[in-house]
Design a protein around this motif. Structure first.
Motif, mmCIF file in Angstrom:
data_model
loop_
_atom_site.group_PDB
_atom_site.id
_atom_site.type_symbol
_atom_site.label_atom_id
_atom_site.label_comp_id
_atom_site.label_asym_id
_atom_site.label_seq_id
_atom_site.Cartn_x
_atom_site.Cartn_y
_atom_site.Cartn_z
ATOM 1 N N ARG A 90 0.810 -1.219 0.000
ATOM 2 C CA ARG A 90 0.000 0.000 0.000
ATOM 3 C C ARG A 90 0.841 1.267 0.000
ATOM 4 N NH1 ARG A 90 -5.062 -1.405 4.106
ATOM 5 N NH2 ARG A 90 -6.488 -2.137 2.475
ATOM 6 N N GLN A 91 2.140 1.143 0.300
ATOM 7 C CA GLN A 91 3.013 2.303 0.191
ATOM 8 C C GLN A 91 3.095 2.779 -1.257
ATOM 9 O OE1 GLN A 91 4.357 3.749 2.944
ATOM 10 N NE2 GLN A 91 3.245 2.199 4.099
ATOM 11 N N GLN A 92 2.964 1.840 -2.217
ATOM 12 C CA GLN A 92 2.958 2.201 -3.634
ATOM 13 C C GLN A 92 1.554 2.247 -4.222
ATOM 14 O OE1 GLN A 92 5.421 -0.197 -2.467
ATOM 15 N NE2 GLN A 92 6.693 1.633 -2.324
ATOM 16 N N ASP A 93 0.643 1.462 -3.667
ATOM 17 C CA ASP A 93 -0.724 1.399 -4.203
ATOM 18 C C ASP A 93 -1.709 1.460 -3.041
ATOM 19 O OD1 ASP A 93 -3.065 0.984 -5.546
ATOM 20 O OD2 ASP A 93 -2.567 -1.006 -6.332
ATOM 21 N N PRO A 94 -2.003 2.684 -2.562
ATOM 22 C CA PRO A 94 -2.839 2.822 -1.361
ATOM 23 C C PRO A 94 -4.245 2.261 -1.511
ATOM 24 C CG PRO A 94 -1.713 4.890 -1.887
ATOM 25 C CD PRO A 94 -1.543 3.985 -3.064
ATOM 26 N N THR A 95 -4.734 2.120 -2.743
ATOM 27 C CA THR A 95 -6.113 1.662 -2.929
ATOM 28 C C THR A 95 -6.240 0.144 -2.901
ATOM 29 O OG1 THR A 95 -5.935 1.589 -5.353
ATOM 30 C CG2 THR A 95 -6.586 3.688 -4.360
#
Length: 644
Positions: A90-95
């Motif tokens: 989620r650090q790169q893709d929070p969704t």
């Protein structure tokens, strides 16, 4: 797990390390072509890496996902790793939601990582490879994690043992010059070909599907229609100007600060270094001998598949913390320019002293103004901290956000429905206002109507906020997305037909028919056939610039001359038919200076392949038994599916 819980590598960590290497590799002259060619080889090695057994270990209720060398990996172990991996990704893709992670095959990848680490640990233990307390302490110190329970010591031990088991396979691998030259010849080659595009929608069924058919498709592809979690944030902002009349520091306070930090103002020596670490004393002495003979430290390291690192300036205390007392003592006893060797828990250091910076001590009078400025800033921060603490106390005592905002004279606002990446849901191009970005991640972990206060700009800007509405991530109800389902259905059915037609065209071209004629026989209005001509340096330049290389163009550079291949378009939106018409080879002299660099770069890839082969062999020898039923049960549980 009965023995210990290993520290699972980051989800897709192996792929990340590989991609980092290739980003570096394509920056060099020969490296660009080497990276492109070797990438296919590495991909094949991963595909061939099926290491799991298929014996049943019992029902899902047993809680055992897999057994490695007689030790269990439990559902609880994998559950924990999945949750930790989701937070990292989620650090790169929070969704990304847990169901999304599962849909991408994340659970299987994490299980593979757990199996590998446990197998390597078991193998190392059997053959006397251990991680001692000093080595574990050193690794924790390097990670800045000496606080209790920051990183479990058992996890660090597992990772260190795995590294020690695999490192001999990687160390010093060098590709033969002849092979490097043959790859280097590809550098200047030019390829020309033709690409036919078969869009899925061009082959979609002409008859509209009925409601029952759409419902069945929706049920079979529920994961395709998952909506991200959405939240509404209520907030009010304020600045540091809420604190007035900060008193100036007294002389006694300044003197006290000076005495407390006398070491900061004392004379100090710092050194800038070039260093590398090798496994043995013999390897360190060999490098020293080569440098004494006229070779540079960088060149000597590169020939062995290593890289010398620039560090510093560091004090003796800093260097001791990063390496060992023995290394620091040797470095700070040597003059500038000298090469020294010393042992540490990680191996033997070879260090050259590049520069020595000696700073004289400073008196109280010399730093009085500096300390006064720092004390004033501290007083202001303390006053602001007290102010914020009073707000927190009001929240703890039951005051809600509107009440606290009213007392402070602040205006309360509410955001539209937001996703975890800060985008406004179903409003393309709109995003959360900048003042809320620092608290967005926290806001997506909070309960509703539990206000908090946070600093959004150090010492200058603050926000009080809470969450007033939460819409969890879940598949969208069918009746709300009927049109989306219709489009997805058309793309899916059209893609299947497009694939069949692409394969028919492929067969016709293989029999000698021209691509244009084979496409024309379809009787469809399709995009014009594209003629592509490109050199490998041009391809590498596109990649280095960060631009997207179309998939069929990438495929063109992975084909044999005169062949025809089919390829699925991104997001299943159609198919490509790619024909490689010609290959014009480049020219590279056998004595070209760039070949030495290509040998080293290819050697790194070879070392990685040796280690990967060793990993597979070790895992196979240790023995792995998987429990598909338990894995399926955990997958359903994490995805939110009800047991059938």
């Amino acid at each position: 797990m009965r023995r210990r819980s290993p520290d699972t590598y980051h989800l897709l960590n192996g792929f990340s390390r590989m991609l980092h290497f290739f980003r570096t590799l394509i920056k060099s002259k020969v490296g660009a072509i080497v990276a492109i060619v070797i990438l296919g080889v590495i991909a094949l090695s991963f595909v061939a890496g099926d290491i799991g057994g298929s014996r049943n270990l019992g029902g899902a209720g047993s809680g055992t996902i897999a057994e490695v060398g007689g030790e269990d990996i439990t559902s609880a172990d994998l559950n924990r790793e999945a949750n930790e991996a989701l937070q990292r990704v989620r650090q790169q893709d929070p969704t990304l939601s847990m169901s999304g992670l599962i849909a991408r095959g994340g659970l299987e990848i994490l299980l593979g990582d757990l199996i590998d680490l446990n197998a390597l640990y078991a193998f190392g233990k059997e053959h006397g490879v251990i991680a001692g307390d000093r080595l574990i302490d050193s690794e924790l110190q390097r990670a800045g994690a000496l606080q209790p329970n920051a990183i479990p010591r058992e996890s660090v031990a597992n990772r260190l043992v795995a590294r020690q088991v695999l490192s001999p396979a990687e160390y010093g691998a060098v590709m033969p010059r002849e092979l490097a030259w043959r790859y280097g010849q590809l550098l200047g080659e030019r390829r020309t070909g033709s690409i036919a595009v078969l869009p899925a929608l061009a082959f979609a069924p002409e008859k509209a599907p009925g409601n029952a058919e759409l419902q069945a498709y929706y049920k079979a592809h529920t994961s395709t229609f998952i909506r991200p979690e959405r939240r509404v944030i209520r907030f009010a902002t304020f600045g540091s100007d809420v604190v007035k009349n900060v008193p100036a520091p007294a002389d006694a306070e300044i003197a006290k600060r000076y005495e407390a930090n006398r070491a900061v103002y004392a004379a100090i020596e710092r050194r800038s270094l070039t260093q590398l670490v090798v496994p043995t004393e013999a390897a360190a002495k060999a490098i020293v001998a080569e440098v004494a003979g006229g070779k540079t430290l960088d060149a000597s390291a590169a020939e062995k598949g290593l890289a010398a690192a620039k560090v510093g300036p560091l004090s003796k205390q800093d260097l001791t913390a990063q390496s060992s007392a023995a290394v620091a003592n040797a470095v700070f006893a040597a003059p500038k320019g000298q090469l020294v060797t010393a042992r540490s828990p990680l191996g033997w250091y070879v260090v050259r002293i590049e520069a020595i910076d000696q700073q004289a001590g400073r008196s109280l009078d010399q730093v009085k103004g500096e300390i006064a400025t720092a004390l004033t800033a501290d007083k202001r921060r303390a006053a602001i901290s007290d102010f914020v603490a009073k707000i927190e106390e009001q929240f703890e005592n039951g005051s809600n956000l509107p009440e606290v905002a009213k007392n402070l004279g602040l205006q309360v606002q509410s955001t539209p429905s937001l996703t975890a990446d800060g985008a406004v849901y179903e409003r393309p191009g709109e995003a959360v206002e900048p003042s809320l970005k620092p608290v967005l991640k926290t806001a997506f972990t909070m309960q509703e109507n539990e206000p908090q206060v946070a600093e959004t700009q150090p010492g200058a800007a603050f926000v009080i906020y809470d969450v007033t509405a939460v819409a969890p991530s879940a598949p969208a109800p069918f009746n709300e997305i009927v049109n989306d389902v219709k489009v997805a259905y058309a793309l899916d059915r059209g893609a299947a037909t497009a694939k069949a037609q692409a394969q028919a065209i492929q067969a016709a071209v293989r029999k000698g028919e021209k691509l244009d004629a084979a496409v024309a026989k379809l009787g469809k209005r399709l995009p014009a056939i594209e003629r592509v001509g490109m050199t490998r340096p041009e391809l590498a330049q596109i990649q280095r610039s960060g631009r997207q290389v179309p998939p069929p163009v990438r495929l063109l550079f992975a084909m044999a001359r005169g062949t025809v291949k089919v390829q699925e378009a991104p997001q299943k939106r159609g198919w490509f038919v790619v024909v490689l018409d010609s290959v014009e080879p480049g020219k590279l002299d056998r004595n070209d200076a760039s070949l030495a660099g290509a040998q080293r770069e290819l050697g790194k890839v070879a070392g990685g392949e040796y280690a990967e082969t060793l990993r597979k062999a070790i895992t196979k020898s240790v023995g792995v038994k998987r429990n598909p039923a338990a894995l399926s049960a955990l997958r359903d549980e994490l995805s939110g599916k009800s047991p059938e």
